[in-house]
Write an enzyme that holds these catalytic residues in place. Structure first.
Site: not given
Ligand code: BGC
Length: 779
Positions: A231
């Protein structure tokens, strides 16, 4: 790995291979020009495309290109329609093709452990079977267009509080049966190109460096073929993560970590074969992406699809006859959400829609006579007496009143959790004011998670539309007017109070450790086990027609360990409509703690008035298994199983017994309701919880030293930490001093942010931070 990819890996230098292991920038994977390896784009997700052409961020702060905003997962899951999820996936895949996005970051298939989780709107269900089926259908749809997906957030990421450092303490049975199961189903059925690891630790180990999770379970047991990415900012120890089976760090670039990889190979700490394997997996995704050719999508068709899915996901919770609306009547439509709908949640999944339908326009177009009053201010919790009075006056004397209420953005978002299940005071006051002057009230609810409805006996009808995507308004009017017969069913339980939820005492943890004391007793599994009444049960939803369940036959082939339930259903009403036939299995006599019954299959079937259909739901060994922690495998316990055809988890229509040979199951630790439910609430204590673990509770490792994983809050509590890092933290938080959504989210996250994240957010260089941490550690 194909020969072509093997050759490419061989042709790459050590530095190039390391470079590939972190992104090129916020949204792109690295490419290597000299070898003709392109740089491809990965981006959010999941209920539409959030492709940022300008400034990038991972929290939905900056603008993205226009895309169809489909209903978020909380809504689409309520359709219980796999074909609809597949269609949505295909449409999003087409948008990726046009926008040249290789991988869309979704679906999110984490379990709704508590209705308080701020991000529940992005997740499907409290039930692993349903969540897994929905995720698999969506992935198959996207990938049928030659576009990859990223199944997230793997795993046990069920809250927003302290999400970057929290430690989910979960016993293995709960992990296997509840939290990992939807991922398992999605991986086995749909083979996503990528999986995104979660921020949190699981039983003491960060997901990004959890070898058991990423290699033993995901690859060796489930047969996952793709790559694992972090993530955004979830990386902890780069070399450890690579060894554990994590290939891609996002966002990038991260020369600091790339160098760590190179150094580790040079000094013998990391076997280069591991890096080669990772490079091969990364190249496989990049090369697959190169096979797609840009093509425009049909935005009007996608809007219609968004409308169809939103309409068939709406759940009719109550109807004493007021719905569908009648053209000869005169109505009042009240509530600012009718004019400005809340149609998606805040954070990284926020889509920039092509258009937003308004229910007022759609009702007018369909010839419904009404007058409108806002009743409350959109972002205010406080009651506005002028608006309230005006609303009551508007409602008085009408044939019926529609009140639009729900949760504003400030109530639920990525980045923080809710603290209660109530509607804003202004919405509750409005419902009360209106019901006081008119007995014919329908409440239309727009929210991303379960809420309390203490007023539910005082209104005639309740339509839960959740967050409907860009076509929320027209879809809502379709259901209100009867153009579409509602067929949504709850994918989560609506409890009677927050205290009734099984994890109430342990959500979302005091420090970093979050004890999942309720174990497998999540959602309806708990309410049924503890015999607790609920407001609306899992699987529940009404229709403008009625259905009868006529017969059920069970066929089981013991040798093949496969079978099916054949259920005959009839539409006994006068309107065509869809029923969701649900199959639950229980085992009343068992040597282990079990839910009374669990969802093991379902099918949505459309029937004309008077039409009868045989619905066939497949069964296999897994339908009857539970995770046997003694044998470390899925085991069928010998004995009699009860199989139910049902129209909700609490509306069982037909029952058949099935005797199965199997193993004896005993000595698997569990709870006794008499021991753990106190004054009607689940209250397992530490000692009882500890019995579910073979050894000590796997808490956050902590030797008291300041590290890059020490949080801002912890740093600011020590004099030395404050002196050294206080300026940095204040400078960073100063950027978010407004009263907007973003500031709220950023400030909520800041306190529980590990120091390493400050580097990711560009507040400081990692090397400087490491030096500061070393300095604090010096006596
Ligand atoms: C989130 C993800 C997301 C990523 C990119 C993170 O804060 O938990 O679900 O895909 O950011 O935006």
């Amino acid at each position: 790995m194909t020969d072509k990819i093997k050759d490419l890996v061989t042709a790459m230098t050590l530095e190039e291979k390391a470079l590939l292991c972190s992104g090129k920038n916020f949204w792109q994977m690295e490419g290597i020009e000299r070898l003709g390896i392109p740089s491809v784009m990965v981006t959010d997700g999941p209920h539409g495309l959030r492709k940022q052409a300008g400034e990038a961020d991972h929290l939905g702060l900056n603008q993205s290109v226009k895309a169809t905003c489909f209903p978020p997962a909380v809504t689409s899951a309520s359709s219980w329609d796999k074909a609809a999820l597949y269609d949505m996936g295909q449409a999003i895949g087409e948008e990726c093709v046009q926008e040249e996005v290789a991988v869309v970051l979704g679906p999110g298939t984490n379990i709704k452990r508590s209705p308080l989780c701020g991000r529940n709107f992005e997740y499907f269900s409290e039930d692993p079977y349903l969540a897994g089926e929905m995720a698999a259908a969506w992935i198959s749809g996207v990938q049928s267009k030659g576009i990859g997906t990223s199944l997230k957030h793997f795993a046990a990421n069920n809250q927003e509080k302290a999400r970057l450092v929290s430690n989910s303490v979960v016993d293995e049975r709960a992990l296997r049966e509840i939290y990992l199961a939807p991922f398992e189903k999605a991986v086995k059925q749909a083979q996503p190109w990528t999986v995104m690891c979660s921020y949190n630790r699981i039983n003491g180990v960060y997901s990004c460096e959890n070898e058991w999770l990423l290699t033993e379970v995901l690859r060796n047991e489930w047969g996952f073929q793709g790559l694992v990415m972090t993530d955004w900012g979830a990386m902890n120890d780069r070399v450890k993560a690579l060894k554990a089976g994590l290939e891609l760090e996002m966002p990038g670039p991260d020369p600091y970590n790339d160098k760590k990889i190179v150094d580790a190979v040079r000094n013998g700490e990391l076997d280069e074969a591991i890096l080669d394997r990772a490079a091969g997996r990364l190249l496989t995704v990049i090369m697959r992406a190169g096979e797609v050719h840009k093509k425009e999508y049909d935005a009007a068709a996608h809007h219609n699809l968004a409308r169809r899915i939103a309409a068939e996901s709406a759940v009719l919770l109550k109807n004493d006859g007021m719905l569908p609306l009648k053209k000869e009547n005169s109505y009042a439509v009240i509530g600012a959400f009718a004019e400005t709908p809340r149609y998606q949640g805040a954070g990284s999944s926020r889509i920039h829609p092509h258009q937003i339908d308004c229910v007022l326009d759609s009702l007018r177009e369909s010839g419904i006579a009404f007058e409108y009053a806002p009743g409350y201010e959109l972002e205010q919790d406080t009651i506005n007496p002028v608006l309230l009075e005006e609303a009551a006056a508007c409602a008085k004397g009408r044939d019926g009143v529609l009140v639009f209420a729900g949760l504003p953005d400030s109530y639920e978002s990525e980045g923080f959790d809710r603290t209660h299940l109530n509607l804003p005071k202004s919405h509750t006051a409005l419902i009360e004011a209106v019901t006081a002057v008119n007995p014919h009230v329908t409440v239309v609810l727009l929210c991303g998670s379960a809420i309390l409805m203490p007023w539910r006996d005082r209104v005639e009808s309740i339509l839960l539309t959740y967050l409907g995507g860009e076509a929320a308004g027209s879809a809502c009017a379709d259901v209100l007017t009867g153009t579409v017969n509602p067929s949504g069913r709850l994918a989560e339980t609506f409890p009677l109070s927050l205290e009734d939820t099984p994890c109430c005492e342990n959500f979302a943890g005091e420090g970093k450790d979050v004890e999942y004391r309720e174990s497998i007793l999540v959602g309806y599994r708990y309410y049924d086990w503890a015999e607790k009444p609920v407001a609306f049960p899992f699987g529940y939803g009404l229709s403008y027609t009625s259905f009868s369940y006529d017969s059920m036959e069970i066929v089981w082939d013991e040798k093949e360990e496969k079978g099916e339930a054949r259920i005959t259903v009839t539409n006994t009403g006068e309107t065509s409509g869809s029923e969701v036939v649900q199959l639950y299995i229980g085992k009343a006599q068992s040597g282990v703690m079990r839910a009374v019954r669990e969802l093991k299959g379902f099918q949505k079937v459309f029937l004309e008035p008077g039409e009868l259909r045989e619905v066939v739901i497949g069964l296999d060994r897994r339908s009857f298994s539970c995770y046997d922690t003694n044998r470390s495998c899925w085991t069928v316990e010998a004995g009699t199983y009860q199989i139910y055809a049902a129209s909700s988890s609490r509306d069982l229509k037909l029952k058949k017994d099935l005797m199965l040979p199997g193993k004896e199951l005993s000595h698997i630790p569990g709870y006794d309701a008499a021991e753990t439910v106190k004054d009607g609430h689940f209250a397992a204590d530490r000692k009882q919880f500890k019995r579910l673990f073979p050894d000590e509770l796997p808490l956050t490792p902590d030797d008291g030293r300041i590290t890059l994983n020490t949080t801002v809050k912890e740093i600011m509590a020590s004099e030395k930490g404050k002196a050294l890092l206080g300026g940095l933290v204040e400078g960073y938080s100063g950027r978010y001093s407004g009263d907007d959504d973003v500031s709220r989210m950023m400030l909520a996250m800041l306190q529980d942010m590990p120091l390493r994240s400050l580097a990711m957010f560009g507040a400081v260089e990692m090397e400087t931070l490491e030096e500061m941490v070393r300095e604090i550690g010096r006596p």
